[in-house]
Design a protein around this motif. Structure first.
Motif, mmCIF file in Angstrom:
data_model
loop_
_atom_site.group_PDB
_atom_site.id
_atom_site.type_symbol
_atom_site.label_atom_id
_atom_site.label_comp_id
_atom_site.label_asym_id
_atom_site.label_seq_id
_atom_site.Cartn_x
_atom_site.Cartn_y
_atom_site.Cartn_z
ATOM 1 N N PHE A 28 54.703 28.124 65.851
ATOM 2 C CA PHE A 28 56.126 28.305 66.183
ATOM 3 C C PHE A 28 56.905 26.994 66.204
ATOM 4 O O PHE A 28 58.066 26.982 66.626
ATOM 5 C CB PHE A 28 56.254 29.009 67.543
ATOM 6 N N LEU A 29 56.277 25.893 65.783
ATOM 7 C CA LEU A 29 57.003 24.617 65.853
ATOM 8 C C LEU A 29 58.227 24.660 64.947
ATOM 9 O O LEU A 29 58.233 25.336 63.918
ATOM 10 C CB LEU A 29 56.099 23.451 65.443
ATOM 11 N N GLU A 79 60.793 22.144 62.715
ATOM 12 C CA GLU A 79 60.804 20.795 62.176
ATOM 13 C C GLU A 79 61.863 19.957 62.894
ATOM 14 O O GLU A 79 62.873 20.473 63.363
ATOM 15 C CB GLU A 79 61.041 20.844 60.665
ATOM 16 N N LYS A 134 55.142 36.783 64.650
ATOM 17 C CA LYS A 134 55.683 35.576 64.003
ATOM 18 C C LYS A 134 56.903 35.938 63.148
ATOM 19 O O LYS A 134 57.953 35.295 63.242
ATOM 20 C CB LYS A 134 54.590 34.928 63.146
ATOM 21 N N ASN A 151 61.002 34.845 63.977
ATOM 22 C CA ASN A 151 61.907 34.192 63.025
ATOM 23 C C ASN A 151 63.104 35.076 62.693
ATOM 24 O O ASN A 151 64.222 34.581 62.543
ATOM 25 C CB ASN A 151 61.149 33.807 61.745
ATOM 26 N N PHE A 175 70.313 28.473 70.022
ATOM 27 C CA PHE A 175 70.452 29.110 68.702
ATOM 28 C C PHE A 175 71.754 29.865 68.528
ATOM 29 O O PHE A 175 71.807 30.926 67.901
ATOM 30 C CB PHE A 175 69.240 30.015 68.414
ATOM 31 N N LYS A 217 74.544 27.942 67.592
ATOM 32 C CA LYS A 217 75.401 26.896 67.027
ATOM 33 C C LYS A 217 75.789 27.302 65.606
ATOM 34 O O LYS A 217 74.940 27.470 64.734
ATOM 35 C CB LYS A 217 74.631 25.567 67.024
ATOM 36 N N SER A 263 77.107 27.021 61.887
ATOM 37 C CA SER A 263 76.797 25.979 60.906
ATOM 38 C C SER A 263 77.155 26.465 59.518
ATOM 39 O O SER A 263 77.621 27.585 59.328
ATOM 40 C CB SER A 263 75.300 25.663 60.953
ATOM 41 N N GLY A 293 68.972 26.864 56.938
ATOM 42 C CA GLY A 293 68.109 26.541 55.810
ATOM 43 C C GLY A 293 66.682 26.431 56.316
ATOM 44 O O GLY A 293 66.343 26.979 57.365
ATOM 45 N N CYS A 348 61.425 28.527 56.206
ATOM 46 C CA CYS A 348 60.856 29.705 56.885
ATOM 47 C C CYS A 348 61.775 30.915 56.994
ATOM 48 O O CYS A 348 61.369 32.023 56.642
ATOM 49 C CB CYS A 348 60.412 29.301 58.286
ATOM 50 N N PHE A 407 67.706 20.045 55.698
ATOM 51 C CA PHE A 407 68.178 21.352 56.204
ATOM 52 C C PHE A 407 68.550 21.301 57.680
ATOM 53 O O PHE A 407 69.221 22.184 58.190
ATOM 54 C CB PHE A 407 67.172 22.456 55.906
ATOM 55 N N LYS A 408 68.116 20.252 58.376
ATOM 56 C CA LYS A 408 68.529 19.989 59.758
ATOM 57 C C LYS A 408 68.240 18.517 60.032
ATOM 58 O O LYS A 408 67.604 17.861 59.202
ATOM 59 C CB LYS A 408 67.803 20.909 60.755
ATOM 60 N N ARG A 438 78.871 21.242 60.424
ATOM 61 C CA ARG A 438 77.908 21.294 61.532
ATOM 62 C C ARG A 438 78.567 21.224 62.895
ATOM 63 O O ARG A 438 77.873 21.109 63.905
ATOM 64 C CB ARG A 438 76.920 20.130 61.392
HETATM 65 O O1 UPG Z 1 71.965 27.305 66.537
HETATM 66 C C1 UPG Z 1 71.458 27.041 65.431
HETATM 67 C C2 UPG Z 1 70.088 26.782 65.251
HETATM 68 C C3 UPG Z 1 69.607 26.523 63.983
HETATM 69 N N1 UPG Z 1 70.450 26.503 62.927
HETATM 70 C C4 UPG Z 1 69.929 26.220 61.577
HETATM 71 O O2 UPG Z 1 68.826 27.058 61.334
HETATM 72 C C5 UPG Z 1 67.886 26.440 60.465
HETATM 73 C C6 UPG Z 1 66.492 26.499 61.044
HETATM 74 O O3 UPG Z 1 66.404 25.636 62.160
HETATM 75 P P1 UPG Z 1 65.138 25.612 63.131
HETATM 76 O O4 UPG Z 1 64.775 26.993 63.469
HETATM 77 O O5 UPG Z 1 65.443 24.712 64.238
HETATM 78 O O6 UPG Z 1 64.047 24.890 62.200
HETATM 79 P P2 UPG Z 1 62.736 25.421 61.446
HETATM 80 O O7 UPG Z 1 61.850 24.255 61.272
HETATM 81 O O8 UPG Z 1 63.135 26.207 60.247
HETATM 82 O O9 UPG Z 1 62.008 26.388 62.495
HETATM 83 C C7 UPG Z 1 62.040 27.801 62.426
HETATM 84 O O10 UPG Z 1 61.088 28.274 61.501
HETATM 85 C C8 UPG Z 1 59.741 27.840 61.813
HETATM 86 C C9 UPG Z 1 58.875 28.310 60.666
HETATM 87 O O11 UPG Z 1 58.440 29.617 60.790
HETATM 88 C C10 UPG Z 1 59.339 28.411 63.156
HETATM 89 O O12 UPG Z 1 58.024 27.993 63.466
HETATM 90 C C11 UPG Z 1 60.314 27.940 64.223
HETATM 91 O O13 UPG Z 1 59.974 28.518 65.485
HETATM 92 C C12 UPG Z 1 61.719 28.334 63.825
HETATM 93 O O14 UPG Z 1 62.658 27.818 64.761
HETATM 94 C C13 UPG Z 1 68.409 25.010 60.275
HETATM 95 O O15 UPG Z 1 69.098 24.921 59.043
HETATM 96 C C14 UPG Z 1 69.368 24.812 61.426
HETATM 97 O O16 UPG Z 1 70.374 23.897 61.125
HETATM 98 C C15 UPG Z 1 71.798 26.741 63.095
HETATM 99 O O17 UPG Z 1 72.568 26.735 62.151
HETATM 100 N N2 UPG Z 1 72.267 27.010 64.355
#
Ligand code: UPG
Ligand code: NAD
Length: 464
Positions: free
Chosen positions: A163-164, A166, A222, A226, A267, A269, A271, A275, A278, A340-341, A444
């Protein structure tokens, strides 16, 4: 059962950090991470730990503590399988690009190759752990391959989805909300295998955060997690468009809504679209699974999360064109951010790629600056779309190492990634060196509108 040797197949964004943390926390276990990508393994073994292939805050410290002690990176997959009591499969499971399920289903060819390789090599009993994100019931397929092509040894298959996120991988691994382990909990052997993995995580994670379930619940949880997370982003992004029409501000709406403890503040926010490797892949996979069971309403419900996300990226790009007097042809647009972030060098499915592609179709000239993404990656991302020739991508897109250079003589600046450093720039200097009117598009909601408007920017931010 005490695990002495772990092998992890796949040294990517999950395999690398996850195994580094396990090795750091369990010094008595030897952890070998293997991959067929020689360059990647070479980079993991680079003498200068800052050159490891994945940028994650804090990761180089963990790697330098454990590497060479009980953490090893290698391309010798057979040897690592042979020596291991427990094998994690952490290979990529991208969306299929061919055949049945093209554009939707998860491509399990890498998983199957791993299973066949394990079956061929293993000479004693193994616990095989699904770390990759997989369609529900994949463990059944793995077991079939292992039992039917193997050397008569016994396998226990566990599901242990990761669940990490990035950018925060190390913190997430050190202090996760939960660890999920699915296994054959109706049998003694299954329980023993589950317990062996629980014992590893229990080195640093309180046992009440280690959840054990049957394999199918674990696999499906899982995809569900997501889907729920991405759905929140699409929900707030849907509201962002309505905010822009009504004078509401999406940041204020998300704060007000998120203070409801039943909803929660994370979650929400808005944007330029989510991206990453996952969310899209896993939701498409969920949609495909639902469809394959004939659950069309379930499939359509989740598919809308993706459609909303596509819309958000497109409307951000379309707004740039509209605001720049309906044409960007020959105009220079500076991109701040490509990842992507923030805090990652990963660009998979980054919204920046799609915004750039849209603007290039409108004949814009794009200059990109990202603190951690390499030039070759940016070109590779654009080439992958096949929208135009590779030469044209290189002619029309320039990648620079300096933000002020990117913004010099630009008609517009667009913020595509929320890197912290962007707000701290000398925006007066950026303004002075841009063409006028100087347009600033914040995808953003990172920048302070008032300050930028005081400088003289024509400022647009998602959702206000
Ligand atoms: O409020 C928010 C939160 C996230 N994002 C965007 O959503 C995307 C995904 O972000 P994030 O979820 O933080 O990163 P990932 O590394 O893709 O992690 C997701 O996908 C992983 C792969 O399955 C899982 O393990 C994680 O729990 C899950 O958060 C990015 O583009 C962020 O900018 C937003 O636009 N607004
Ligand atoms: N990236 C994330 O944030 C994240 C988080 C949670 C779960 N996941 C899931 O974890 C899995 C891996 O994701 P990732 O981002 O680490 O992918 P990745 O592409 O970064 O890494 C996968 C690695 O596996 C290697 N590989 C493929 N087939 C192999 C084989 N047969 N033998 C040896 N090596 C092989 C590839 O060369 C690659 O280096 C996916 O299922 C993904 O959905 C990813």
């Amino acid at each position: 059962m005490k695990i002495k040797n772990i092998c992890c197949i796949g040294a990517g964004y999950v395999g690398g950090p996850t195994m580094a943390v396990i090795a750091q926390k369990c010094p008595e276990i030897n952890v070998t991470v293997v991959d067929i990508n020689e360059k990647r393994i070479e980079a993991w073994n680079d003498e200068d730990v800052e050159n490891i292939p994945i940028y994650e805050p804090g990761l180089s410290d963990v790697v330098s503590e454990a590497r060479g002690r009980n953490l090893f990176f290698s391309t010798d997959v057979d040897a690592a399988i042979d020596q291991a009591d427990m094998i994690f499969i952490s290979v990529n499971t991208p969306t299929k690009t061919y055949g049945i399920g093209k554009g939707m289903a998860a491509d399990l060819k890498y998983i199957e190759l791993c299973a066949r390789q394990i079956a061929r090599v293993a000479k004693d009993d193994k616990i095989v752990v699904e770390k990759s994100t997989l369609p529900v019931r994949t463990a059944q397929a793995l077991k079939n391959i292992l039992d039917n092509t193997g050397n008569g040894v016994n396998y226990q298959i566990l599901s242990n989805p990761e669940f990490l996120a990035e950018g925060t991988a190390v913190d997430d691994l050190m202090d996760p909300d939960r660890v999920l382990i699915g296994g054959d909990i109706d049998t003694e052997e299954g329980n023993e295998a589950v317990q062996a993995l629980v014992d590893i995580y229990a080195h640093w994670i309180p046992e009440d955060k280690i959840l054990t379930t049957n394999v199918w619940s674990s696999e499906l949880s899982k995809l569900t997690a997501n889907a729920f997370l991405a759905q929140r982003v699409s929900s707030i992004n849907a509201m962002s468009e309505l905010c822009e029409k009504t004078g509401a501000d999406v940041s204020e709406v998300s704060k007000a809504v998120g203070m409801d403890s039943r909803i929660g503040s994370k979650f929400l926010k808005s944007s330029v679209g989510f991206g990453g490797s996952c969310f899209q892949k896993d939701i498409l996979n969920l949609v495909y699974i639902a469809k394959s069971f004939g659950l069309n309403e379930v499939a359509d419900y989740w598919h809308q999360v993706i459609l909303m996300n596509d819309h958000q990226k497109k409307r951000f790009a379309a707004n740039i064109v509209k605001t720049l007097f309906n044409t960007v042809s020959g105009k220079k647009i500076a991109f701040l951010g490509w990842a992507f972030k923030k805090d990652t060098n990963d660009t998979r499915e980054s919204s920046a790629i799609y915004v750039a592609d849209y603007l290039l179709n409108e004949q814009a000239e794009i200059v990109v600056y990202d603190p951690k993404v390499k030039k070759e990656q940016i070109y590779a991302d654009l080439d992958y779309l096949n929208s135009r020739s590779e030469e044209e991508n290189r002619q029309r897109v320039t990648v620079v190492n300096q933000p002020y250079e990117a913004c010099q003589d630009a008609h517009a600046v667009a913020v595509l990634t929320e890197w912290d450093e962007f707000e701290g720039y000398d925006w007066q200097k950026i303004y002075d060196n841009m063409l006028k009117p100087a347009f600033l598009f914040d995808g953003r909601k990172l920048l302070d509108r008032k300050k930028k408007e005081e400088i003289g920017f024509e400022f647009y931010a998602i959702g206000s």
